[in-house]
Design a protein around this motif. Structure first.
Motif, PDB file in Angstrom:
ATOM      1  N   ARG A  96       0.821  -1.216   0.000  1.00  0.00           N
ATOM      2  CA  ARG A  96       0.000   0.000   0.000  1.00  0.00           C
ATOM      3  C   ARG A  96       0.851   1.262   0.000  1.00  0.00           C
ATOM      4  O   ARG A  96       0.365   2.342  -0.292  1.00  0.00           O
ATOM      5  N   ASN A  97       2.135   1.114   0.357  1.00  0.00           N
ATOM      6  CA  ASN A  97       3.073   2.241   0.399  1.00  0.00           C
ATOM      7  C   ASN A  97       2.488   3.401   1.211  1.00  0.00           C
ATOM      8  O   ASN A  97       2.543   4.565   0.802  1.00  0.00           O
ATOM      9  N   ALA A  98       1.939   3.053   2.380  1.00  0.00           N
ATOM     10  CA  ALA A  98       1.211   4.037   3.180  1.00  0.00           C
ATOM     11  C   ALA A  98       2.048   4.637   4.306  1.00  0.00           C
ATOM     12  O   ALA A  98       1.556   5.467   5.061  1.00  0.00           O
TER      13      ALA A  98
END
Length: 204
Positions: A96-98
């Motif tokens: 998600r690269n959050a």
């Protein structure tokens, strides 16, 4: 099988009398598991699967309890290895690269803190696993500055996990700077993809 007739649907008379009840219970139980298979093997029902937690394993077994003749089934519901559970959950979280940071800084953005909470919960499922926390940047700026920034960001994630109860002896911060891009640094979207935190788990 279930076949269609002019009067509607009918069950093939060669199938077990409790076919619908068994199929419904087996389908419900299978939907609770991480993976598995379920069906008729000749005249015997077979249900094999793996659960992420003991709670979901018990829930699946409870769903199967609706079957009238469960003692005649071939049934096996086991637990996934904790490391596999962690890898799946942490991998999905990382995708998600959050976990984001303020521009040019190792200070995490406020919206990343719930993600760190989630990550700590996932890592608690595999307390024996070691975790490499890997920082990556885009290509803007000098190579050495990006390398230092990537290390600092990985260390910031490690510090945040320690504050949430993950043992420091399990965590290793590594920085790769801009050396391992996964997208083009010629576009804004590519740069955003390259600015990332990656996790590698090992059972050591």
């Amino acid at each position: 099988m279930i076949v269609g007739t002019s009067e509607g649907l009918a069950i093939n008379p060669d199938l077990p009398a409790d076919f619908i009840t068994s199929a419904d219970a087996g389908s419900r139980a299978l939907s609770l598991l991480a993976d598995g298979e379920f069906g008729l093997d000749g005249d015997k029902w077979v249900f094999i699967g793996r659960a992420e937690t003991e709670a979901t394993r018990q829930a699946a077994l409870t769903a199967l309890a609706a079957v009238p003749a469960l003692d005649q089934w071939e049934t096996s519901v086991t637990l996934l290895p904790p490391l596999d559970v962690c890898r799946d959950k942490v991998g999905a979280l990382a995708a998600r690269n959050a976990i984001t940071f303020q521009s040019g800084s190792a200070r995490m953005a406020e919206e990343s803190l719930p993600v760190i909470d989630e990550l700590a919960g996932d890592l608690a499922l595999c307390p024996e696993a070691t975790v490499n926390v890997e920082g990556h940047t885009d290509s803007d700026g000098e190579d050495e500055a990006n390398l230092a920034l990537s290390v600092s960001r990985a260390e910031a994630v490690v510090d945040a996990l320690i504050l949430r109860g993950i043992g420091p002896e399990r965590l290793y911060a590594i920085g790769y700077g801009e050396s391992l891009p996964i997208a083009s640094n010629e576009t804004r979207a590519g740069k955003q993809a390259n600015r990332r935190i990656v996790f590698t788990l090992a059972d050591e």
